[in-house]
Design a protein around this motif. Structure first.
Motif, PDB file in Angstrom:
ATOM      1  N   GLY A 147       1.113  -1.368   0.183  1.00 31.30           N
ATOM      2  CA  GLY A 147      -0.287  -0.339   0.014  1.00 31.30           C
ATOM      3  C   GLY A 147       0.753   0.821   0.398  1.00 31.30           C
ATOM      4  N   GLN A 148       0.686   2.865  -0.482  1.00 35.65           N
ATOM      5  CA  GLN A 148       0.634   3.708  -0.405  1.00 35.65           C
ATOM      6  C   GLN A 148       1.712   3.808   0.565  1.00 35.65           C
ATOM      7  OE1 GLN A 148      -2.076   3.162  -1.421  1.00 35.65           O
ATOM      8  NE2 GLN A 148      -1.681   3.084  -4.364  1.00 35.65           N
ATOM      9  N   TRP A 149       0.834   4.318   1.828  1.00 37.92           N
ATOM     10  CA  TRP A 149       0.962   4.542   3.402  1.00 37.92           C
ATOM     11  C   TRP A 149       2.384   3.635   2.995  1.00 37.92           C
ATOM     12  CZ3 TRP A 149      -0.378   9.335   3.319  1.00 37.92           C
ATOM     13  CH2 TRP A 149      -0.856   9.700   2.659  1.00 37.92           C
ATOM     14  N   GLU A 150       1.830   2.457   3.362  1.00 34.06           N
ATOM     15  CA  GLU A 150       2.852   1.293   4.284  1.00 34.06           C
ATOM     16  C   GLU A 150       4.630   1.751   3.196  1.00 34.06           C
ATOM     17  OE1 GLU A 150      -0.086   0.065   2.898  1.00 34.06           O
ATOM     18  OE2 GLU A 150      -1.161  -0.244   4.827  1.00 34.06           O
ATOM     19  N   ARG A 151       4.515   2.191   2.570  1.00 33.22           N
ATOM     20  CA  ARG A 151       5.619   2.209   1.505  1.00 33.22           C
ATOM     21  C   ARG A 151       6.431   3.550   1.483  1.00 33.22           C
ATOM     22  NH1 ARG A 151       5.885   1.722  -4.495  1.00 33.22           N
ATOM     23  NH2 ARG A 151       7.882   1.522  -4.170  1.00 33.22           N
ATOM     24  N   ILE A 152       5.390   4.258   2.051  1.00 34.42           N
ATOM     25  CA  ILE A 152       5.677   5.433   2.485  1.00 34.42           C
ATOM     26  C   ILE A 152       6.530   5.185   3.745  1.00 34.42           C
ATOM     27  CG2 ILE A 152       5.350   8.403   2.974  1.00 34.42           C
ATOM     28  CD1 ILE A 152       3.567   8.166   1.442  1.00 34.42           C
ATOM     29  N   SER A 153       6.232   5.110   4.459  1.00 32.12           N
ATOM     30  CA  SER A 153       6.512   4.790   6.067  1.00 32.12           C
ATOM     31  C   SER A 153       8.552   3.548   5.911  1.00 32.12           C
ATOM     32  CB  SER A 153       6.133   4.117   6.818  1.00 32.12           C
ATOM     33  OG  SER A 153       4.449   4.322   7.646  1.00 32.12           O
TER      34      SER A 153
END
Length: 120
Positions: free
Chosen positions: A42-48
């Motif tokens: 997911g986008q937010w997991e990748r950002i983290s």
């Protein structure tokens, strides 16, 4: 006769060299799905995950200050744009926005990897 023998030896060497350069995806035992197992999707997991990679790179010295600041700034822009898109879209991304965001995350990930391994 000598010419035939030399030609056969060269042909045999070429075949042996070609067999030794089989790509990793064609090698027995290579599983590309297993290689990516555990990677965030997911986008937010990748950002983290990218934030952690930047922090680790700065901490272990594989990213210098300039590279770290550049990566942090790009991740900050991506995070800001993702929040803005999510607010505008009622909490969700449309498929085009999600693809564009993933492309930007891919580009940043490659940049971080290159900087950590090659540096400027």
């Amino acid at each position: 006769m000598k010419r035939v023998f030399v030609s056969a030896a060269i042909a045999g060497a070429m075949l042996a060299a070609g067999a030794a350069t089989v790509p990793a995806t064609a090698q027995p035992g290579w599983n590309s799905n297993a290689f990516w197992r555990g990677a965030p999707g997911g986008q937010w997991e990748r950002i983290s995950f990218l934030q952690q990679r930047i922090d680790r790179g700065i901490a272990d010295g594989s990213l210098n200050r300039r590279e770290g600041m550049r990566a942090q700034a790009e991740l900050r822009r991506i995070r800001f744009d993702a929040q803005r898109l999510r607010q505008r879209g009622g909490g969700r991304f449309n498929p085009g926005e999600a693809a564009a965001l993933q492309t930007r995350l891919d580009t940043l990930s490659r940049s971080i990897r290159w900087s950590r391994h090659n540096g400027w």
